[in-house]
Design a protein around this motif. Structure first.
Motif, PDB file in Angstrom:
ATOM      1  N   GLU A  58      31.377 -13.325  24.956  1.00  0.00           N
ATOM      2  CA  GLU A  58      31.318 -15.682  25.657  1.00  0.00           C
ATOM      3  C   GLU A  58      30.616 -15.879  25.177  1.00  0.00           C
ATOM      4  N   SER A  59      29.343 -15.498  24.013  1.00  0.00           N
ATOM      5  CA  SER A  59      27.868 -16.236  23.452  1.00  0.00           C
ATOM      6  C   SER A  59      28.384 -16.512  22.483  1.00  0.00           C
ATOM      7  N   CYS A  60      29.148 -15.888  21.981  1.00  0.00           N
ATOM      8  CA  CYS A  60      30.117 -16.676  20.414  1.00  0.00           C
ATOM      9  C   CYS A  60      30.388 -18.198  20.467  1.00  0.00           C
ATOM     10  N   PRO A  61      29.649 -18.864  19.587  1.00  0.00           N
ATOM     11  CA  PRO A  61      30.270 -19.547  19.099  1.00  0.00           C
ATOM     12  C   PRO A  61      30.981 -19.684  18.458  1.00  0.00           C
ATOM     13  N   MET A  62      31.805 -19.093  17.930  1.00  0.00           N
ATOM     14  CA  MET A  62      32.970 -19.344  17.288  1.00  0.00           C
ATOM     15  C   MET A  62      34.345 -18.419  17.529  1.00  0.00           C
ATOM     16  N   GLU A  63      34.080 -18.186  19.105  1.00  0.00           N
ATOM     17  CA  GLU A  63      35.153 -17.182  19.145  1.00  0.00           C
ATOM     18  C   GLU A  63      35.904 -15.856  18.680  1.00  0.00           C
ATOM     19  N   ALA A  64      35.034 -15.921  17.133  1.00  0.00           N
ATOM     20  CA  ALA A  64      34.618 -14.350  16.818  1.00  0.00           C
ATOM     21  C   ALA A  64      34.657 -13.190  17.036  1.00  0.00           C
ATOM     22  N   LEU A  65      34.871 -12.931  18.561  1.00  0.00           N
ATOM     23  CA  LEU A  65      35.322 -11.023  18.434  1.00  0.00           C
ATOM     24  C   LEU A  65      35.783 -11.011  20.026  1.00  0.00           C
TER      25      LEU A  65
END
Length: 79
Positions: A58-65
């Motif tokens: 949820e913390s990933c700013p790029m929604e890469a996970l």
């Protein structure tokens, strides 16, 4: 916790093209993520369900996970 929940295993997928290497995921869940050559990498291949992983995703700013169930292969939904 049910027997099915006890046996659940997850796998993290990090999109190397989208990842900016901010290290937020490694800061939130250092036991599950590391930053290598400027990109996030999972620290382990598979692991039991872990709330810290949800926080990191949820913390990933790029929604890469993404998190996948290793049995069904489905991407797990945060909602």
């Amino acid at each position: 916790m049910s027997d099915q929940e006890k046996q659940a295993r997850w796998r993290i997928e990090a999109d190397a093209q989208a990842c900016m290497g901010t290290g937020i995921c490694a800061g939130v869940a250092p036991h599950r993520f590391q930053v290598v050559d400027g990109r996030s990498k999972p620290s382990t291949e598979e692991f039991p369900p872990d709330d810290a992983v949800w926080d990191a995703v949820e913390s990933c700013p790029m929604e890469a996970l993404r998190v996948r169930d290793t049995v069904s292969g489905e991407v797990l939904d945060l909602s």
